[in-house]
Every structure is written in structure tokens, then in C-alpha cells.
Design an enzyme around this catalytic site. Structure first.
Site, PDB file in Angstrom:
ATOM      1  N   ASP A   1       0.857 -10.073 -15.582  1.00 24.43           N
ATOM      2  CA  ASP A   1       2.119 -10.649 -16.223  1.00 24.43           C
ATOM      3  C   ASP A   1       1.827 -12.699 -15.814  1.00 24.43           C
ATOM      4  O   ASP A   1       3.309 -13.305 -15.968  1.00 24.43           O
ATOM      5  CB  ASP A   1       3.449 -10.285 -15.111  1.00 24.43           C
ATOM      6  CG  ASP A   1       4.012  -9.050 -15.802  1.00 24.43           C
ATOM      7  OD1 ASP A   1       3.200  -8.671 -16.762  1.00 24.43           O
ATOM      8  OD2 ASP A   1       4.772  -8.787 -14.838  1.00 24.43           O
TER       9      ASP A   1
ATOM     10  N   LYS B   1      11.468 -13.322 -15.708  1.00 19.20           N
ATOM     11  CA  LYS B   1      11.642 -12.627 -16.774  1.00 19.20           C
ATOM     12  C   LYS B   1      12.050 -11.295 -17.186  1.00 19.20           C
ATOM     13  O   LYS B   1      11.775 -10.951 -16.047  1.00 19.20           O
ATOM     14  CB  LYS B   1       9.413 -12.740 -17.044  1.00 19.20           C
ATOM     15  CG  LYS B   1       8.972 -12.085 -16.428  1.00 19.20           C
ATOM     16  CD  LYS B   1       9.266 -10.691 -17.404  1.00 19.20           C
ATOM     17  CE  LYS B   1       7.958  -9.539 -16.332  1.00 19.20           C
ATOM     18  NZ  LYS B   1       8.761  -8.089 -16.569  1.00 19.20           N
TER      19      LYS B   1
ATOM     20  N   LEU C   1      11.045  -8.530 -12.767  1.00 22.89           N
ATOM     21  CA  LEU C   1      11.531 -10.033 -12.823  1.00 22.89           C
ATOM     22  C   LEU C   1      10.436 -10.721 -12.916  1.00 22.89           C
ATOM     23  O   LEU C   1      10.501 -11.779 -12.983  1.00 22.89           O
ATOM     24  CB  LEU C   1      12.961 -10.528 -12.380  1.00 22.89           C
ATOM     25  CG  LEU C   1      13.884  -9.563 -12.654  1.00 22.89           C
ATOM     26  CD1 LEU C   1      14.838 -10.569 -12.069  1.00 22.89           C
ATOM     27  CD2 LEU C   1      14.326  -9.595 -14.146  1.00 22.89           C
TER      28      LEU C   1
HETATM   29  O1  C5P Z   1      -2.351  -7.312 -13.481  1.00 21.69           O
HETATM   30  P1  C5P Z   1      -1.956  -6.391 -12.251  1.00 21.69           P
HETATM   31  O2  C5P Z   1      -2.407  -7.483 -11.296  1.00 21.69           O
HETATM   32  O3  C5P Z   1      -0.227  -6.864 -12.897  1.00 21.69           O
HETATM   33  O4  C5P Z   1      -1.539  -4.810 -12.787  1.00 21.69           O
HETATM   34  C1  C5P Z   1      -1.536  -4.454 -11.468  1.00 21.69           C
HETATM   35  C2  C5P Z   1      -2.029  -3.335 -11.301  1.00 21.69           C
HETATM   36  O5  C5P Z   1      -0.661  -2.942 -12.768  1.00 21.69           O
HETATM   37  C3  C5P Z   1      -2.509  -2.832 -12.099  1.00 21.69           C
HETATM   38  O6  C5P Z   1      -4.344  -2.425 -11.230  1.00 21.69           O
HETATM   39  C4  C5P Z   1      -3.028  -0.816 -13.025  1.00 21.69           C
HETATM   40  O7  C5P Z   1      -3.095  -0.634 -12.082  1.00 21.69           O
HETATM   41  C5  C5P Z   1      -1.778  -1.384 -13.174  1.00 21.69           C
HETATM   42  N1  C5P Z   1      -1.570  -1.840 -14.499  1.00 21.69           N
HETATM   43  C6  C5P Z   1      -1.613  -1.102 -15.553  1.00 21.69           C
HETATM   44  N2  C5P Z   1      -1.986  -1.504 -17.099  1.00 21.69           N
HETATM   45  C7  C5P Z   1      -1.353  -3.702 -16.866  1.00 21.69           C
HETATM   46  C8  C5P Z   1      -1.099  -4.081 -15.706  1.00 21.69           C
HETATM   47  C9  C5P Z   1      -0.536  -2.623 -14.859  1.00 21.69           C
HETATM   48  O8  C5P Z   1      -2.757   0.039 -15.623  1.00 21.69           O
HETATM   49  N3  C5P Z   1      -1.433  -3.538 -18.667  1.00 21.69           N
END
Ligand code: C5P
Length: 337
Positions: free
Chosen positions: A136, A10, A99
Site C-alpha cells: 500500500d 487513502k 486508511l
Molecule cells: O504488503 P503488505 O505488507 O501490506 O501486506 C501485508 C500482508 O497482507 C501480506 O503479508 C499478505 O499476507 C497480505 N497481502 C496479500 N495480498 C496482497 C497484499 C497483502 O495477501 N495483495
């Protein structure tokens, strides 16, 4: 039994970062768009127990931290399946590239596993498990052009953009998304821009009505709707190719931005330079994808995109011409391998 699933990438068409939430995540608003570049995931099941990951790229972790592992253990638990699972990741997309490859790999694993086990999860269970593994992931359960809100995991299908020619540049830099969010917080020094607070911080999770007309992502949504209805306000001509070009120019005019550029470009100025190179090579709209390090440029025609790729490669950049992927093509091609 082994099942192969294409795991598409993406890009983000604009990304607004809002206030930090009490759970440590940030309010987010973005438009996700699937593109035709992909990895390939093969899932095999056999008698026994355990999950094994195999990958042709040494940078990919093979243990329980891998998103494919994390989703497989949840799917097996949910379905009550007692099988040994082997997941082979044929990696072509960049690692930590913005991506969404690791997220897409996980959704491809979920789809392949359901096929291999000849059983289906309910759509709500799929969404719940996807959101548990990462912000994501859910977008890849929709595909095409998708609005992402909440922490990015709350997704709504938008009217699909037509397939647009695209050039993707993948520098040899891995950007940590959590670090980029931390950098964003230190940059704004705890002070959230009032416009963003108004748009994101006070918006209840399920309310899609924009709270401010200045939200450019909403403007993008309006451009898309007008384009689809052929509204005279866009001046959209009737023919397919030129209509797509008109849409592209309208999107550029709305001035969509990716907030991550403000914290990632100062640390990696070479990424800002690559965005400039994409623009000089004729891109109508160029941007960082997610927190990077991948940059992309939208072009008027496949011929222009190919010319740009030759020019960028001469400058020593790893560039490839591809296209955006509509929802229909995404689902048609995902299992066609
Ligand atoms: O949800 P995901 O595991 O992809 O997120 C990785 C890290 O990115 C989270 O632990 C957080 O620190 C940060 N994050 C965030 N706000 C979001 C998505 C991710 O702060 N909306």
C-alpha cells in the site's frame, strides 16, 4: 535539521481480490483515493547513528517493525548517509483502520528524510523501496485517484476525481489485513470465482487492458474519462458542483464493491450496521475502506456531510466530515506545514 510532512490517508473505491500468487500475496485490483485526513511526521537528523521512533499513540510499535523505521533504514542505506534519525509520528489516523496510515507514514518519512538530508533518491529507487516495505505504499508516491494492480503496489495515476465531500467513521476495531486475506481464501475454499480468475489471474503485470468488459473497476475508469471529457453520454452538466454530483451518481450506478466486506462483515456485523447508518444518513455511496474497520460515505455536499456527522455522533459513532484530495492538492499540502 527537522522536516515536517503531512501523511494523508487513502480510501479504496472498490477492491477486487483475485487468486493467491506463488509468493503468498493475492492479485488485487483497486482504485485508491487520497483524502484530507492526515497524521504529521517530523524527521530530524543529527550526528551519530541509529533510528529512533517517537509516537503519541501507544498502539504504534517503536521498534524495527515500524514501517517508518523500515523505510528509513533503506533510504539511509541507498543514500549512504551516516546520521542519527529521529522520526516523530503525530498520530490522528486509526491504527489498522484500512486508511493506509502506516504506509502513508512511511512515504512521508521517506520524503522528509530526503529533505532533511538535502539529497534525492531517483523516482525508480523511491518506488522500489516503497514496494519492498509494503503493497500500500507506492500509491502515496502518486496521490489523487490511482489504479492499483499486482499485489496493490503497481500503481497508475487515473484522471483525478474532483474533491468530493466525505464522512469517515472509525470504529474502535483493528482488522488484521493478512487475516482478512486468509479468511477470503477459506471463504472461497480454494475455488476462485471464474470471473475474477479471468480478470486478474491471467493478466500479465504490466497489461492494463481489461480482459473482460464486466470488470466494474474498468467501468469506473470509463465513467471518470467520460466525466473529464464532458461526454454527452454521461449527460454531464457544465457547472462544477452539479457535475461532481453527476459523477458521484454515475460511480454509484457502476456498483463498485469492496470484496473485503464479504469476509469482514460476517465477523464484525456492527460494521455492516454502520454502513447502513451512513446510507440512511444520506450517503450516495458507502463502503468499507481496505480491510477496514474504517467505513466511509460519499455525500453530495459538505452541508449534507456535516448533517450526517451530527446524526452519526448522536448514535455514539466516531464520525468526521472531510473531502477527497486531488493529486495537485495532495502534493501542494504535503509539505505545507
Ligand atoms: O504488503 P503488505 O505488507 O501490506 O501486506 C501485508 C500482508 O497482507 C501480506 O503479508 C499478505 O499476507 C497480505 N497481502 C496479500 N495480498 C496482497 C497484499 C497483502 O495477501 N495483495
Amino acid at each position: 535539521m527537522t522536516v515536517a510532512v503531512r501523511s494523508f490517508a487513502k480510501i479504496n473505491l472498490g477492491l477486487y481480490i483475485g487468486s493467491p500468487r506463488s509468493d503468498g500475496y493475492h492479485h488485487l485490483r483497486t482504485i485508491y483515493q487520497t483524502i484530507a485526513l492526515h497524521d504529521l511526521i517530523r524527521v530530524g537528523t543529527a550526528r551519530g547513528a541509529g533510528i529512533e521512533i517517537v509516537c503519541n499513540d501507544p498502539r504504534v510499535p517503536l521498534d524495527s517493525s515500524n514501517t517508518c523505521y523500515r523505510i528509513a533504514e533503506r533510504v539511509i542505506h541507498e543514500l549512504g548517509a551516516k546520521r542519527r534519525i529521529t522520526i516523530e509520528i503525530d498520530k490522528h489516523l486509526p491504527v489498522q483502520g484500512g486508511l493506509g496510515a502506516a504506509s502513508s507514514n512511511a512515504i512521508a518519512t521517506m520524503i522528509a528524510l530526503e529533505c532533511a538530508l538535502k539529497t534525492n533518491l531517483s523516482p525508480p529507487a523511491r518506488l522500489r523501496i516503497a514496494a519492498e516495505v509494503g503493497s500500500d505504499l507506492p500509491l502515496f508516491l502518486i496521490g489523487g485517484t490511482t489504479l492499483g494492480v499486482g499485489r496493490g503496489e503497481e500503481v497508475y495515476p487515473l484522471p483525478d476525481l474532483p474533491s468530493l465531500p466525505l464522512v469517515v467513521v472509525t470504529p474502535e476495531i483493528g482488522v488484521s489485513t493478512p487475516q482478512a486475506f486468509t479468511d477470503w481464501d477459506s471463504r472461497s475454499d480454494g475455488r476462485i470465482r471464474p470471473s475474477v480468475r479471468a480478470q486478474l489471474g491471467t493478466t500479465p503485470p504490466c497489461q492494463l487492458t481489461p480482459s473482460s468488459p464486466s470488470d466494474r473497476l474498468v467501468e469506473v475508469g470509463c465513467v471518470l474519462s467520460a466525466w473529464l471529457s464532458g461526454s454527452p453520454s454521461t449527460g454531464a452538466p457544465a457547472k462544477g458542483g452539479s457535475r461532481a454530483e453527476k459523477l458521484l451518481l454515475d460511480l454509484v450506478r457502476t456498483g463498485i464493491e469492496n470484496d473485503f466486506e464479504k469476509v469482514v462483515f460476517p465477523i464484525y456485523p456492527e460494521l455492516r450496521d454502520i454502513k447502513g447508518e451512513l446510507e440512511r444518513a444520506g450517503s450516495r455511496y458507502a463502503s468499507l475502506s481496505g480491510s477496514g474497520s474504517t467505513l466511509y460515505g460519499l455525500f453530495r455536499s459538505p452541508v449534507e456531510a456535516k448533517k450526517a456527522v451530527s446524526r452519526l455522533r448522536k448514535q455514539g459513532l466516531k464520525a468526521v466530515a472531510t473531502s477527497t484530495l486531488t493529486r495537485q492538492s495532495y502534493w501542494k499540502r504535503i509539505l505545507d506545514c
